[in-house]
Write an enzyme that holds these catalytic residues in place. Structure first.
Site, PDB file in Angstrom:
ATOM      1  N   GLU A 263      19.732 -69.076  11.369  1.00  0.00           N
ATOM      2  CA  GLU A 263      18.706 -69.357  10.380  1.00  0.00           C
ATOM      3  C   GLU A 263      18.776 -68.925   9.059  1.00  0.00           C
ATOM      4  O   GLU A 263      19.223 -67.796   8.946  1.00  0.00           O
ATOM      5  CB  GLU A 263      17.373 -69.139  10.893  1.00  0.00           C
ATOM      6  CG  GLU A 263      16.399 -69.488  10.152  1.00  0.00           C
ATOM      7  CD  GLU A 263      14.979 -68.877  10.297  1.00  0.00           C
ATOM      8  OE1 GLU A 263      14.009 -68.954   9.644  1.00  0.00           O
ATOM      9  OE2 GLU A 263      14.693 -68.530  11.657  1.00  0.00           O
TER      10      GLU A 263
ATOM     11  N   GLU B 199      19.123 -63.325   5.499  1.00  0.00           N
ATOM     12  CA  GLU B 199      18.044 -63.418   3.978  1.00  0.00           C
ATOM     13  C   GLU B 199      18.714 -62.491   3.107  1.00  0.00           C
ATOM     14  O   GLU B 199      19.040 -61.269   3.424  1.00  0.00           O
ATOM     15  CB  GLU B 199      17.000 -62.768   4.638  1.00  0.00           C
ATOM     16  CG  GLU B 199      15.774 -62.536   3.876  1.00  0.00           C
ATOM     17  CD  GLU B 199      15.567 -63.901   3.143  1.00  0.00           C
ATOM     18  OE1 GLU B 199      15.503 -63.897   1.574  1.00  0.00           O
ATOM     19  OE2 GLU B 199      15.346 -65.083   3.508  1.00  0.00           O
TER      20      GLU B 199
ATOM     21  N   ASP C 277      24.832 -63.899   0.875  1.00  0.00           N
ATOM     22  CA  ASP C 277      24.845 -65.281   0.519  1.00  0.00           C
ATOM     23  C   ASP C 277      25.161 -66.124   1.957  1.00  0.00           C
ATOM     24  O   ASP C 277      26.315 -65.938   2.333  1.00  0.00           O
ATOM     25  CB  ASP C 277      25.615 -65.751  -0.464  1.00  0.00           C
ATOM     26  CG  ASP C 277      25.504 -67.301  -0.896  1.00  0.00           C
ATOM     27  OD1 ASP C 277      24.897 -68.009  -0.419  1.00  0.00           O
ATOM     28  OD2 ASP C 277      26.106 -67.512  -2.063  1.00  0.00           O
TER      29      ASP C 277
ATOM     30  N   ASP D 101      14.212 -73.342  -1.198  1.00  0.00           N
ATOM     31  CA  ASP D 101      13.787 -73.550  -2.264  1.00  0.00           C
ATOM     32  C   ASP D 101      13.712 -74.815  -2.966  1.00  0.00           C
ATOM     33  O   ASP D 101      15.129 -75.194  -2.987  1.00  0.00           O
ATOM     34  CB  ASP D 101      14.315 -72.430  -3.551  1.00  0.00           C
ATOM     35  CG  ASP D 101      13.407 -72.389  -4.898  1.00  0.00           C
ATOM     36  OD1 ASP D 101      13.078 -73.438  -5.197  1.00  0.00           O
ATOM     37  OD2 ASP D 101      13.485 -71.387  -5.313  1.00  0.00           O
TER      38      ASP D 101
ATOM     39  N   LYS E 122      12.421 -79.271 -10.315  1.00  0.00           N
ATOM     40  CA  LYS E 122      12.839 -79.826 -11.512  1.00  0.00           C
ATOM     41  C   LYS E 122      14.223 -80.436 -11.695  1.00  0.00           C
ATOM     42  O   LYS E 122      15.022 -79.905 -11.024  1.00  0.00           O
ATOM     43  CB  LYS E 122      12.577 -78.654 -12.794  1.00  0.00           C
ATOM     44  CG  LYS E 122      11.338 -78.054 -12.839  1.00  0.00           C
ATOM     45  CD  LYS E 122      11.230 -76.918 -14.017  1.00  0.00           C
ATOM     46  CE  LYS E 122       9.937 -76.438 -14.343  1.00  0.00           C
ATOM     47  NZ  LYS E 122       9.955 -75.501 -15.304  1.00  0.00           N
TER      48      LYS E 122
ATOM     49  N   ASP F  27       8.242 -78.898   2.643  1.00  0.00           N
ATOM     50  CA  ASP F  27       6.835 -79.492   2.421  1.00  0.00           C
ATOM     51  C   ASP F  27       7.119 -80.123   1.087  1.00  0.00           C
ATOM     52  O   ASP F  27       5.880 -80.599   0.184  1.00  0.00           O
ATOM     53  CB  ASP F  27       5.836 -78.228   2.364  1.00  0.00           C
ATOM     54  CG  ASP F  27       6.265 -77.168   1.006  1.00  0.00           C
ATOM     55  OD1 ASP F  27       7.404 -77.129   0.992  1.00  0.00           O
ATOM     56  OD2 ASP F  27       5.234 -76.832   0.310  1.00  0.00           O
TER      57      ASP F  27
ATOM     58  N   THR G 272       4.527 -71.772   9.241  1.00  0.00           N
ATOM     59  CA  THR G 272       4.859 -70.738   8.488  1.00  0.00           C
ATOM     60  C   THR G 272       3.668 -70.643   7.248  1.00  0.00           C
ATOM     61  O   THR G 272       2.911 -71.690   6.970  1.00  0.00           O
ATOM     62  CB  THR G 272       6.344 -70.889   7.796  1.00  0.00           C
ATOM     63  OG1 THR G 272       6.168 -71.963   6.860  1.00  0.00           O
ATOM     64  CG2 THR G 272       7.453 -71.098   8.893  1.00  0.00           C
TER      65      THR G 272
ATOM     66  N   PHE H  98       4.586 -70.752   4.281  1.00  0.00           N
ATOM     67  CA  PHE H  98       5.148 -71.737   3.340  1.00  0.00           C
ATOM     68  C   PHE H  98       4.488 -72.924   3.555  1.00  0.00           C
ATOM     69  O   PHE H  98       4.093 -73.794   2.665  1.00  0.00           O
ATOM     70  CB  PHE H  98       6.527 -71.788   3.199  1.00  0.00           C
ATOM     71  CG  PHE H  98       7.259 -70.462   2.651  1.00  0.00           C
ATOM     72  CD1 PHE H  98       7.158 -70.236   1.230  1.00  0.00           C
ATOM     73  CD2 PHE H  98       7.712 -69.649   3.283  1.00  0.00           C
ATOM     74  CE1 PHE H  98       7.966 -69.021   0.805  1.00  0.00           C
ATOM     75  CE2 PHE H  98       8.496 -68.496   3.044  1.00  0.00           C
ATOM     76  CZ  PHE H  98       8.241 -68.083   1.729  1.00  0.00           C
ATOM     77  N   GLU H  99       4.378 -73.381   4.916  1.00  0.00           N
ATOM     78  CA  GLU H  99       3.773 -74.518   5.150  1.00  0.00           C
ATOM     79  C   GLU H  99       2.237 -74.687   5.023  1.00  0.00           C
ATOM     80  O   GLU H  99       2.026 -75.590   4.789  1.00  0.00           O
ATOM     81  CB  GLU H  99       4.087 -74.697   6.805  1.00  0.00           C
ATOM     82  CG  GLU H  99       3.753 -75.909   7.594  1.00  0.00           C
ATOM     83  CD  GLU H  99       4.506 -76.013   8.883  1.00  0.00           C
ATOM     84  OE1 GLU H  99       4.311 -77.205   9.471  1.00  0.00           O
ATOM     85  OE2 GLU H  99       4.897 -75.184   9.435  1.00  0.00           O
TER      86      GLU H  99
END
Length: 226
Positions: free
Chosen positions: A58, A83, A110, A133, A137, A169, A205, A207-208
């Protein structure tokens, strides 16, 4: 293996300055020696996990909730979570200790460097990328991790029949993901799993939930390597 000295010029993440809690710092001190992976050499599954089992990776685990959920649901799998933000790693270590989960290992660098330099080809059963992320933009789209290089690299690392599972999302990013994968139709096919349904190995999550409060639709895109 000779490691690349040149880092990516454009990163898909920005390192934030975040404070560790005392519990997270303690978890890093005490648990990293057994559950951490420094990713400074080619991956050896038997050495890292003490067993040979199907590998899931993941990318961008956040606080680790999805990784821990998948590990509990799939005890016969080896799971690596990547992470770059230290508090998230500490939080995940605490969760693993609390839930007595021992089939995860964490790396703090990374993900693209790890995939290029450490993960053997044809070795990963499933690669998960949840709510990266969106860099919404237009001038920042070059920072999106999902691009042609990423897709080719993931294809290289997955076993035949392996899966790439992405969730977002942001509808614009979901469209971008599908357009990118469509350029690699010889490498991946979209599974018949409904895009608007979350599979059981991925929990809801934060974020979700935040995206849903903002009126965003959630897309789960699962691709298979033939």
């Amino acid at each position: 293996m000779e490691f690349e000295s040149k880092l990516r010029q454009v990163r898909s993440f920005v390192l934030r300055t975040s404070r560790l809690t005392q519990a997270q710092a303690k978890a890093l001190d005490e648990l990293w020696p057994t559950m951490g992976w420094d990713a400074d050499a080619p991956l050896n599954i038997n050495t890292l996990f003490g067993r040979d089992a199907p590998l899931w990776i993941e990318i961008g685990i956040g606080n680790g909730d999805a990784l821990l959920h998948a590990a509990k649901l799939n005890p016969s799998k080896n799971l690596i979570g990547i992470e770059v933000h230290t508090p998230g790693v500490g939080h995940c270590l605490l969760g693993a200790q609390r839930e007595q989960i021992d089939n995860i290992r964490l790396a703090k660098t990374d993900a693209m460097d790890i995939l290029r330099q450490c993960v053997p080809d044809n070795s990963v059963e499933q690669l998960n990328l949840y709510f990266p992320d969106p860099w919404h933009k237009k001038r920042h789209h070059k920072r999106r991790i999902v691009n042609d290089e990423f897709v080719s690299l993931v294809h290289q690392k997955l076993i035949a029949g392996g899966k790439l599972h992405m969730a977002t999302d942001w509808q614009d990013y979901a469209d971008w993901m599908q357009e990118t994968l469509a350029r690699h139709a010889d490498k991946f096919t979209l599974s018949d799993h409904p895009i608007d349904q979350r599979p059981d190995w991925r929990p809801e999550t934060r974020f979700e939930r935040r995206g849903q409060r903002l009126g965003h639709s959630i897309s789960d895109l699962i691709y298979c390597k033939p």
